[in-house]
Enzyme design. Structure first.
Site, short mmCIF file in Angstrom:
data_model
loop_
_atom_site.label_atom_id
_atom_site.label_comp_id
_atom_site.label_asym_id
_atom_site.label_seq_id
_atom_site.Cartn_x
_atom_site.Cartn_y
_atom_site.Cartn_z
N PRO A 1 0.80 -1.23 0.00
CA PRO A 1 0.00 0.00 0.00
C PRO A 1 0.83 1.28 0.00
CG PRO A 1 -0.98 -1.59 1.47
CD PRO A 1 0.35 -2.17 1.05
N TYR A 2 1.99 1.27 0.64
CA TYR A 2 2.85 2.46 0.63
C TYR A 2 3.24 2.82 -0.81
CZ TYR A 2 7.07 5.32 1.20
OH TYR A 2 8.02 6.30 1.09
N GLY A 3 3.78 1.84 -1.54
CA GLY A 3 4.17 2.10 -2.93
C GLY A 3 2.99 2.43 -3.81
#
Length: 396
Positions: A198-200
């Site tokens: 989810p960060y990327g």
């Protein structure tokens, strides 16, 4: 009666005159006050002065960027909600640059569109460096909605405020996590973006929004995709001080230092079965001093109607085991290491090809000795065992 009245009139006139003088004096003082509408130097453009909004400027990378900008005579406004940043870093910067019109700090949440709009309305920004974001891969797999809101939605708020108030230059803090786990190394700017956590994904969505908007405007946009950031200010003024409750999600350098300080019993290395030379992940470690230099060069080269996308790394991959050995030498502590299962959302090997930024921005990483970068960061950590709450931090 007539004589007494005539004697009182000059006295009354004198009082009125004094009141008028005092009122005029008060108005003059108010007009000179930075809070008086239209007189605050941060609220007007000034020839020869570039006013940069640094979002997340109380955080690790943002504070180092603000330090560099101030050193280079930029005017800086930091906006931070201190959810991840440190007020102590702001105090250090304020003490280093106390002159009027150099630095201001605004406590605000940029997820609040009304607050963001008010900040842009009350200040004359020439450019925005957008660092503010939650930024831990492991945490993003546990709290994905938080990451999409904080990174993607908040970037949209910033762009809307920039558009509404005519701010045309954006330097965006992105990440190599947008590439996911590419089939080929090194990673170039043309490598397909297939994020796996989810960060990327949140960062890639934010990039897409920026790029789509830039096509219909005359914005100057620079997107910098960082690799793994280490180090600290060589003069020891700033460092990395993550929240204690976030240590398990933090950078490996922070975990190494915590182990060396005895804050935690040892270092936990997650994943030893990757398809790499020693079974541990390989990463490209970029010193924060080099990273902020890339931002300043990007700001200098930013041009209307142009978009620049750059990898910011050394071009050399180092394994986690190599990193741990360098950290042991830097701290002179035989850190205990426990090897555990892989961390969700991680990838085996990531390192950059920095050719494009070398060529187009004349930027090259200079702080490439891993042990030296760790030694610099260790000196700050050792003298600030409680981060910016340490006594030595308060006396800087």
């Amino acid at each position: 009666m007539d004589n007494s009245d005539s004697r009182r009139k000059p006295h009354v006139y004198g009082k009125l005159l004094m009141a008028v003088i005092l009122t005029a004096f008060c108005i003059l003082i108010l007009k000179q006050s930075p809070k008086f509408s239209g007189s605050n130097v941060f609220s007007r453009h000034e020839p020869g002065v570039t006013h940069v909004l640094v979002t997340g400027g109380a955080g690790y990378i943002g504070s180092h960027a603000a330090l560099r900008l101030l050193t280079d005579s930029y005017r800086v406004t930091i906006v931070d909600n201190l959810s991840r940043g440190n007020l102590g870093a702001i105090r250090v910067l304020q003490q280093l640059f106390p002159e009027p019109g150099r630095l201001q700090f605004i406590f605000a949440d940029l997820g609040d569109a009304r607050a963001a709009n008010r900040i842009f309305a009350e200040n004359a920004f020439d450019a925005v460096m957008h660092f503010a974001a939650v930024a831990y891969v492991g945490e993003s797999t546990l709290e994905p909605l938080r990451y999409y809101h904080n990174i993607t939605a908040n970037t949209l708020v910033i762009l809307e405020a920039m558009a509404a108030h005519g701010v045309k230059t954006l330097i965006y803090s992105s990440t190599c996590a947008t590439y996911g786990e590419p089939e080929k190394m090194p990673i170039t700017e043309e490598t397909p973006q297939l994020p796996i956590n989810p960060y990327g994904k949140a960062k890639k969505m934010a990039e897409d929004i920026i790029l789509d908007f830039s096509k219909r405007s005359d914005m100057a946009v620079m997107i910098l995709r960082y690799f793994n950031v280490i180090g600290s200010d060589p003069e020891g003024r700033l460092g990395e001080a993550p929240r204690p409750e976030l240590r398990e999600h933090g950078r490996i350098s922070g975990a190494c230092f915590d182990a060396a300080l005895g804050i935690i019993p040892g270092l936990k290395v997650k994943g030893t079965d990757y398809a790499t030379s020693d079974g541990t992940c390989i990463r490209d470690y970029i010193d924060v001093t080099d990273l902020v230099d890339a931002h300043v060069k990007a700001l200098d080269k930013a041009r209307p109607n142009k978009v620049g996308i750059y990898n910011v790394g050394t071009g050399k991959g180092r394994s986690v085991k190599e990193f741990v050995e360098a950290c042991k030498k830097a701290t002179e502590v035989n850190i205990k290491v426990d090897y555990l299962e892989r961390r969700p959302g991680d990838y085996a090997e990531v390192y950059s090809d920095p050719s494009k930024i070398n060529l187009e921005l004349n930027w090259t990483a200079h702080y490439t000795d891993l042990q030296k970068s760790l030694s610099t960061a260790w000196r700050w950590q050792k003298s600030h065992p409680n981060g910016y709450r340490s006594p030595s931090a308060m006396s800087v």
